[in-house]
Design a protein around this motif. Structure first.
Motif, PDB file in Angstrom:
ATOM      1  N   GLU A 169     -13.906  73.521   5.136  1.00 56.18           N
ATOM      2  CA  GLU A 169     -13.886  74.514   6.234  1.00 56.18           C
ATOM      3  C   GLU A 169     -12.709  75.740   5.597  1.00 56.18           C
ATOM      4  N   MET A 170     -11.727  75.486   4.890  1.00 56.05           N
ATOM      5  CA  MET A 170     -10.994  76.677   4.582  1.00 56.05           C
ATOM      6  C   MET A 170     -11.911  77.857   3.758  1.00 56.05           C
ATOM      7  N   THR A 194     -12.250  88.099  -0.030  1.00 62.55           N
ATOM      8  CA  THR A 194     -12.380  86.416   0.550  1.00 62.55           C
ATOM      9  C   THR A 194     -11.151  85.694  -0.256  1.00 62.55           C
ATOM     10  N   GLU A 216     -15.260  77.935   4.189  1.00 65.04           N
ATOM     11  CA  GLU A 216     -16.325  78.701   5.166  1.00 65.04           C
ATOM     12  C   GLU A 216     -15.301  79.728   5.810  1.00 65.04           C
ATOM     13  N   LYS A 217     -14.247  79.431   6.403  1.00 69.66           N
ATOM     14  CA  LYS A 217     -13.352  80.402   7.268  1.00 69.66           C
ATOM     15  C   LYS A 217     -13.092  81.471   6.340  1.00 69.66           C
ATOM     16  N   SER A 218     -12.777  81.414   5.183  1.00 69.89           N
ATOM     17  CA  SER A 218     -12.188  82.524   4.255  1.00 69.89           C
ATOM     18  C   SER A 218     -13.372  83.382   3.850  1.00 69.89           C
ATOM     19  N   GLY A 219     -14.713  82.676   3.677  1.00 72.08           N
ATOM     20  CA  GLY A 219     -15.727  83.244   3.191  1.00 72.08           C
ATOM     21  C   GLY A 219     -15.827  83.194   1.395  1.00 72.08           C
ATOM     22  N   ALA A 223      -7.971  86.012   1.556  1.00 71.70           N
ATOM     23  CA  ALA A 223      -8.079  85.598   2.648  1.00 71.70           C
ATOM     24  C   ALA A 223      -7.891  84.034   2.300  1.00 71.70           C
ATOM     25  N   LEU A 224      -8.369  83.429   1.437  1.00 72.96           N
ATOM     26  CA  LEU A 224      -8.301  81.993   1.060  1.00 72.96           C
ATOM     27  C   LEU A 224      -6.895  81.737   0.544  1.00 72.96           C
ATOM     28  N   MET A 241      -4.516  81.334   3.215  1.00 76.64           N
ATOM     29  CA  MET A 241      -4.672  79.860   3.905  1.00 76.64           C
ATOM     30  C   MET A 241      -3.877  78.958   3.105  1.00 76.64           C
TER      31      MET A 241
END
Lengths: 319, 319
Positions: free
Chosen positions: A225-226, A197, A228-231, A200-201, A204
């Protein structure tokens, strides 16, 4: 606050009993390392000692916190570690803010809130100070205590690379390794592990970096939002504030992280002779010369204007 | 190879003259730090000394190499630093492969190619050894020499976090800081700076990581196309081989980088009790227990099958 010597600090540990050791909110590795390491040491000489942080301690520090069972405290002697001001206490720790007996700290701006204090602002981490107090008091540093304190030294120095590192920091690390710290495991946890995760962040973040002042300022904004999206969760955020400053040519790295109710938590990291503390001081925050923080409230654009404005002003004053 | 003492190594530096100091191909911070640091020290006591690397030294090391003017050498005494085997010499350095007088090294697998050798496999970096030899020989370590050697110590230990770090490593760092090493700048250059092209490359890498063996193996492939698209150059590649291993839960991190003519340069980094050296040994490569390298030739898929096969075999043997 009465300034005491390191010998006197050691003496207090041996004479008093039923300790509570307070840590600051949003606890970092140094706070947790000192709080838990000191309690382990006190218990090892037969004292009652409980660590207390008003915030939940992130699982990232579980390697250390997992080694000490904690309980409710009804303390007689209150110590704070790595605490510059009682404004940084939270939750249950706030109950004790006016009755701190001994402050062990390394912040130059320590506000002197305790009855007695041993503050060494030349120490890169508070953990080095705790180590030296234990040594002076002839309290054995077990491998578990060494782990806790090594975590403090390593995390507060970015693994021995921040400007606060001195030869003494390396000598403390050497000693803690000899006391049995599993430095390899601690470095692996804090400096050589990324969750998926987090990856992923970071991806972004790399897509959204903004540059100002001929690329001398880099701004990373981390929105909810970032997250949440990345977890990504809090455990994924360690060192994230360093990303902006790492970029080649960047003198001021700013990270703005969206919290609740329009709050953005700002971290500023600087290279060279630019004071992060000054920049964050504009908004009521503070910290060290090369690393500081503050909160600003407003929309994402308002935050950006404010913090970048303060950065430009600080850079301008230095040219 | 005659094993000599550290005192004898120091004596040689003082007795001989007209030195050539050989570094291995694809030079890293330890090789360059030792080569340049040793030459600076020899010149400081009135000797002629030239460093020689068969490959071009990347600009990343310019902070150190910029401090020493070099010239053609017609040497009388040949020293190698950080060189495990003469197979790792390249270009002009190959001319001297059969006449190396003194080998100063820290590789356990040192092949004993020189007339005399001082090899300390417990030393995390060769730079620590050079520091100790200079100290024994009473040769002053100037700030420039300290910079060169600190670069070696810091880069060979991943900024004090690899498994090779010992208390002695931290004590060497402490001393080098006291000798005047600008540790902050060196750490900033090597561990706290990312070019924008590196950021672009990392973003691509994050998108292409493959996982095997229940996510215990992570494979990063860096194709020439990715290099071109990101604009990344050799100077952007430092530490890139660590990315795969950093991912949580990964025990074997493999990085396959496409070179010319179907060659993929493989780096393997391991956590725990898995030998990177064994994995790379299958393909004629080698290195340390936790970090090793080799070359494999073929298509991207063939490479993947081969290296992942070797990793699975090594993991299987450990379970």
């Amino acid at each position: 606050m009465k300034q005491i010597t390191i010998e006197e600090a050691g003496q207090i540990l041996k004479e008093k009993d039923n300790f509570l050791v307070l840590m600051h909110k949003s606890p970092d590795g140094d706070a947790v390392g000192c709080g838990y390491g000191l309690c382990m040491a006190l218990r090892s000489i037969g004292k009652r000692a409980e660590p207390l942080c008003g915030d939940e301690i992130p699982p990232l520090f579980g390697y250390v916190t997992g080694k000490l069972e904690t309980a409710e405290a009804d303390p007689q002697y209150i110590i704070s570690v790595d605490l510059a001001t009682t404004n940084l206490l939270s939750g249950k720790a706030l109950e004790y803010q006016d009755r701190i007996d001994l402050c062990i700290d390394h912040h130059r701006q320590n506000s002197g809130f305790a009855k007695a204090g041993y503050v060494d602002p030349d120490s890169a981490s508070c953990a080095e100070i705790v180590m030296k107090i234990l040594e002076k008091a002839d309290i054995s540093i077990t491998p578990d205590i060494a782990d806790a304190l090594f975590m403090g030294v390593a995390t507060d120095t970015g693994c021995f690379k921040y400007s606060n590192v001195t030869p003494e920091t390396h000598r403390a690390a050497a000693k803690l390794m000899e006391y049995g710290a599993d430095s390899l495991e601690i470095c692996r946890i804090f400096f050589d592990t990324k969750t998926r995760t987090r990856l992923a962040l970071e991806k972004m973040i790399y897509e959204t970096i903004r540059y100002y002042a001929d690329n001398r300022i880099a701004l990373v904004t981390i929105t909810r939002e970032m997250m949440e999206k990345s977890g990504a969760t809090q455990g994924d955020m360690d060192g994230i504030a360093g990303i902006a400053k790492q970029i080649e040519g960047v003198a001021v790295g700013v990270t703005a992280r969206e919290k609740d109710n329009g709050e953005y938590r700002i971290s500023v990291r600087t290279n060279g002779d630019i004071s992060a503390g000054n920049i964050c001081g504009v908004f009521g925050g503070g910290g060290h010369f090369a690393a500081a923080g503050c909160s600003i409230y407003g929309s994402e654009e308002e935050i950006r204007d404010k913090i970048i404005g303060a950065c430009l002003k600080e850079i301008g004053e230095k040219n």
